[in-house]
Design a protein around this motif. Sequence first.
Motif, PDB file in Angstrom:
ATOM      1  N   VAL A  36       0.867  -1.178   0.000  1.00  0.00           N
ATOM      2  CA  VAL A  36       0.000   0.000   0.000  1.00  0.00           C
ATOM      3  C   VAL A  36       0.906   1.231   0.000  1.00  0.00           C
ATOM      4  CG1 VAL A  36      -1.786   1.273   1.254  1.00  0.00           C
ATOM      5  CG2 VAL A  36      -1.813  -1.232   1.235  1.00  0.00           C
ATOM      6  N   GLU A  37       0.725   2.093  -1.001  1.00  0.00           N
ATOM      7  CA  GLU A  37       1.625   3.230  -1.180  1.00  0.00           C
ATOM      8  C   GLU A  37       0.846   4.546  -1.211  1.00  0.00           C
ATOM      9  OE1 GLU A  37       3.690   2.409  -4.793  1.00  0.00           O
ATOM     10  OE2 GLU A  37       4.546   0.515  -4.074  1.00  0.00           O
ATOM     11  N   ASN A  38       1.055   5.373  -0.188  1.00  0.00           N
ATOM     12  CA  ASN A  38       0.485   6.728  -0.136  1.00  0.00           C
ATOM     13  C   ASN A  38      -1.019   6.739  -0.412  1.00  0.00           C
ATOM     14  OD1 ASN A  38       3.069   7.973   0.358  1.00  0.00           O
ATOM     15  ND2 ASN A  38       3.528   7.660  -1.813  1.00  0.00           N
ATOM     16  N   LEU A  39      -1.736   5.833   0.206  1.00  0.00           N
ATOM     17  CA  LEU A  39      -3.176   5.709   0.004  1.00  0.00           C
ATOM     18  C   LEU A  39      -3.920   6.814   0.752  1.00  0.00           C
ATOM     19  CD1 LEU A  39      -5.540   3.922  -1.094  1.00  0.00           C
ATOM     20  CD2 LEU A  39      -5.481   2.747   1.121  1.00  0.00           C
ATOM     21  N   SER A  40      -4.805   7.522   0.030  1.00  0.00           N
ATOM     22  CA  SER A  40      -5.628   8.574   0.645  1.00  0.00           C
ATOM     23  C   SER A  40      -7.079   8.381   0.216  1.00  0.00           C
ATOM     24  CB  SER A  40      -5.153   9.967   0.217  1.00  0.00           C
ATOM     25  OG  SER A  40      -3.851  10.239   0.714  1.00  0.00           O
ATOM     26  N   THR A  41      -7.976   8.394   1.190  1.00  0.00           N
ATOM     27  CA  THR A  41      -9.407   8.257   0.935  1.00  0.00           C
ATOM     28  C   THR A  41     -10.152   9.369   1.660  1.00  0.00           C
ATOM     29  OG1 THR A  41      -9.201   5.850   0.740  1.00  0.00           O
ATOM     30  CG2 THR A  41     -11.411   6.732   1.122  1.00  0.00           C
ATOM     31  N   TYR A  42     -10.906  10.155   0.901  1.00  0.00           N
ATOM     32  CA  TYR A  42     -11.626  11.300   1.458  1.00  0.00           C
ATOM     33  C   TYR A  42     -13.134  11.088   1.315  1.00  0.00           C
ATOM     34  CZ  TYR A  42      -7.160  13.885   1.091  1.00  0.00           C
ATOM     35  OH  TYR A  42      -5.858  14.307   1.201  1.00  0.00           O
ATOM     36  N   PHE A  43     -13.879  11.774   2.189  1.00  0.00           N
ATOM     37  CA  PHE A  43     -15.341  11.749   2.137  1.00  0.00           C
ATOM     38  C   PHE A  43     -15.871  13.177   2.081  1.00  0.00           C
ATOM     39  CE2 PHE A  43     -14.303   7.635   3.817  1.00  0.00           C
ATOM     40  CZ  PHE A  43     -15.317   6.793   3.386  1.00  0.00           C
ATOM     41  N   LYS A  44     -16.810  13.417   1.175  1.00  0.00           N
ATOM     42  CA  LYS A  44     -17.479  14.713   1.122  1.00  0.00           C
ATOM     43  C   LYS A  44     -18.549  14.776   2.203  1.00  0.00           C
ATOM     44  CE  LYS A  44     -16.923  15.787  -3.806  1.00  0.00           C
ATOM     45  NZ  LYS A  44     -17.634  16.087  -5.072  1.00  0.00           N
ATOM     46  N   THR A  45     -18.550  15.853   2.988  1.00  0.00           N
ATOM     47  CA  THR A  45     -19.570  16.049   4.007  1.00  0.00           C
ATOM     48  C   THR A  45     -20.137  17.466   3.868  1.00  0.00           C
ATOM     49  OG1 THR A  45     -18.181  17.010   5.755  1.00  0.00           O
ATOM     50  CG2 THR A  45     -18.156  14.602   5.537  1.00  0.00           C
ATOM     51  N   ASP A  46     -21.218  17.738   4.571  1.00  0.00           N
ATOM     52  CA  ASP A  46     -21.819  19.071   4.534  1.00  0.00           C
ATOM     53  C   ASP A  46     -20.876  20.131   5.094  1.00  0.00           C
ATOM     54  OD1 ASP A  46     -24.086  17.997   3.453  1.00  0.00           O
ATOM     55  OD2 ASP A  46     -25.120  17.781   5.384  1.00  0.00           O
ATOM     56  N   LYS A  47     -19.935  19.691   5.944  1.00  0.00           N
ATOM     57  CA  LYS A  47     -19.025  20.632   6.586  1.00  0.00           C
ATOM     58  C   LYS A  47     -17.662  20.714   5.897  1.00  0.00           C
ATOM     59  CE  LYS A  47     -21.198  20.156  11.126  1.00  0.00           C
ATOM     60  NZ  LYS A  47     -20.997  19.823  12.562  1.00  0.00           N
ATOM     61  N   GLY A  48     -17.472  19.933   4.849  1.00  0.00           N
ATOM     62  CA  GLY A  48     -16.195  19.956   4.148  1.00  0.00           C
ATOM     63  C   GLY A  48     -15.687  18.559   3.847  1.00  0.00           C
ATOM     64  N   ILE A  49     -14.427  18.465   3.457  1.00  0.00           N
ATOM     65  CA  ILE A  49     -13.806  17.181   3.102  1.00  0.00           C
ATOM     66  C   ILE A  49     -13.204  16.529   4.339  1.00  0.00           C
ATOM     67  CG2 ILE A  49     -12.057  16.040   1.715  1.00  0.00           C
ATOM     68  CD1 ILE A  49     -14.341  17.168   0.082  1.00  0.00           C
ATOM     69  N   ALA A  50     -13.657  15.308   4.642  1.00  0.00           N
ATOM     70  CA  ALA A  50     -13.098  14.539   5.757  1.00  0.00           C
ATOM     71  C   ALA A  50     -11.987  13.641   5.225  1.00  0.00           C
ATOM     72  CB  ALA A  50     -14.185  13.706   6.431  1.00  0.00           C
ATOM     73  N   LYS A  51     -10.766  13.885   5.704  1.00  0.00           N
ATOM     74  CA  LYS A  51      -9.610  13.095   5.255  1.00  0.00           C
ATOM     75  C   LYS A  51      -9.494  11.857   6.139  1.00  0.00           C
ATOM     76  CE  LYS A  51      -7.259  17.203   3.488  1.00  0.00           C
ATOM     77  NZ  LYS A  51      -6.051  18.059   3.536  1.00  0.00           N
ATOM     78  N   ALA A  52     -10.346  10.862   5.821  1.00  0.00           N
ATOM     79  CA  ALA A  52     -10.443   9.662   6.657  1.00  0.00           C
ATOM     80  C   ALA A  52      -9.169   8.836   6.653  1.00  0.00           C
ATOM     81  CB  ALA A  52     -11.619   8.811   6.190  1.00  0.00           C
ATOM     82  N   VAL A  53      -8.503   8.774   5.490  1.00  0.00           N
ATOM     83  CA  VAL A  53      -7.216   8.087   5.353  1.00  0.00           C
ATOM     84  C   VAL A  53      -6.330   8.976   4.500  1.00  0.00           C
ATOM     85  CG1 VAL A  53      -6.031   6.116   4.299  1.00  0.00           C
ATOM     86  CG2 VAL A  53      -8.132   5.749   5.592  1.00  0.00           C
ATOM     87  N   GLU A  54      -5.090   9.223   4.952  1.00  0.00           N
ATOM     88  CA  GLU A  54      -4.222  10.127   4.209  1.00  0.00           C
ATOM     89  C   GLU A  54      -2.784   9.619   4.200  1.00  0.00           C
ATOM     90  OE1 GLU A  54      -3.984  14.847   3.418  1.00  0.00           O
ATOM     91  OE2 GLU A  54      -4.086  14.247   5.521  1.00  0.00           O
ATOM     92  N   ASN A  55      -2.273   9.401   2.997  1.00  0.00           N
ATOM     93  CA  ASN A  55      -0.880   9.005   2.775  1.00  0.00           C
ATOM     94  C   ASN A  55      -0.469   7.786   3.605  1.00  0.00           C
ATOM     95  OD1 ASN A  55      -0.434  11.125   0.924  1.00  0.00           O
ATOM     96  ND2 ASN A  55       0.006  12.553   2.601  1.00  0.00           N
ATOM     97  N   VAL A  56      -1.301   6.771   3.585  1.00  0.00           N
ATOM     98  CA  VAL A  56      -1.019   5.540   4.328  1.00  0.00           C
ATOM     99  C   VAL A  56      -0.160   4.602   3.477  1.00  0.00           C
ATOM    100  CG1 VAL A  56      -2.080   3.377   5.107  1.00  0.00           C
ATOM    101  CG2 VAL A  56      -2.955   5.572   5.919  1.00  0.00           C
ATOM    102  N   SER A  57       0.933   4.124   4.061  1.00  0.00           N
ATOM    103  CA  SER A  57       1.834   3.194   3.366  1.00  0.00           C
ATOM    104  C   SER A  57       2.245   2.063   4.303  1.00  0.00           C
ATOM    105  CB  SER A  57       3.097   3.919   2.874  1.00  0.00           C
ATOM    106  OG  SER A  57       2.799   4.927   1.934  1.00  0.00           O
ATOM    107  N   PHE A  58       2.205   0.837   3.786  1.00  0.00           N
ATOM    108  CA  PHE A  58       2.738  -0.327   4.506  1.00  0.00           C
ATOM    109  C   PHE A  58       2.777  -1.486   3.522  1.00  0.00           C
ATOM    110  CE2 PHE A  58      -1.858  -0.547   5.102  1.00  0.00           C
ATOM    111  CZ  PHE A  58      -2.150  -1.880   4.833  1.00  0.00           C
ATOM    112  N   SER A  59       3.415  -2.569   3.918  1.00  0.00           N
ATOM    113  CA  SER A  59       3.462  -3.758   3.057  1.00  0.00           C
ATOM    114  C   SER A  59       3.269  -5.009   3.897  1.00  0.00           C
ATOM    115  CB  SER A  59       4.788  -3.824   2.289  1.00  0.00           C
ATOM    116  OG  SER A  59       5.877  -3.958   3.191  1.00  0.00           O
TER     117      SER A  59
END
Length: 323
Positions: free
Chosen positions: A7-30
């Motif tokens: 897993v290399e620099n994985l980022s997953t965001y969610f759109k919300t009424d209050k803005g972008i929630a950065k639930a996962v950001e730049n996650v790396s491991f093997s």
Amino acid sequence: MNTVLSVENLSTYFKTDKGIAKAVENVSFSLNKGEMLGLIGESGCGKTTVAQSILRLIEYPGKVVSGRVLLNGRDLIKASDKDLASMRWKEISVIPQSAMNALNPIFTIGDQIMESILIHENVSKREALKRTKTLLELVGIDGERWRSYPHEFSGGMKQRVAIAMALACNPKLVISDESTTGLDVLTQAQVIALIKNLQKKMDLSVILISHDLPMVTAICDKIAIMYAGNIVEWAPTEDILKNARHPYSQALLNASPDLGNPEKEVVSIPGSVPNLVNFPNSCRFHTRCPLAFDKCRQENPEFKEVRNGHYTACFLEGVGNHG
């Protein structure tokens, strides 16, 4: 050792009424072949989102915005829906958090296990049934119970069925997403022991998602500790136990009871995981960290290797011993 998952620099965001929630950001491991990795952290830190991102199960308003997930060299993020469908169950599978919700109450246990075998394997229904009985025996259930319905099984037995389903097509990688949640302590121990035994017997690579640090340290080869969408430390289990470098990792260890040392004081972590919407560019743990200084409040530390195979994200590395 062969790398099964990277897993290399994985980022997953969610759109919300209050803005972008950065639930996962730049996650790396093997993860290597035959290895078990414990993914640890408080509720809301992003563990399940990482698992769903790896499996490409993120739906709107969520989105994997960047990064790569390489399964034996193939990028799951870029894979077509057809290729991804052929890889699920056969190369990568999941043991869900709640087997009660994962099992369909109107079909027999056998029918539900056989379904993935018939879809992904070129075998007859007779052969699929034979394999289903073998799988049930493998997880400690009488093979003739394939005719039973989910309501006829206890919670622990349903979880064993979910494990059998995950192994139905002989995958190389299994993700166990807090699969003992809701079970009593004794049943939890039995299910976890079963997963570990099957991992060794079948030479599986396993990602074990949990908030139970003592359990994970007892059975996992490596540990990745998540906080507020980031991995803050990743290292071999023994190294985490003896020489955890991140203040959050140290706090988790201090917050866990030690049965071998009943006089050890259990110290809770004050505060809570921060709101992930419009989070400032700073260390996400700094508001709860007793060792935080000005730089922690102004910059986000780089996730880097500090010793051979030991990675962490903390500005205190190189400043001096903070263990």
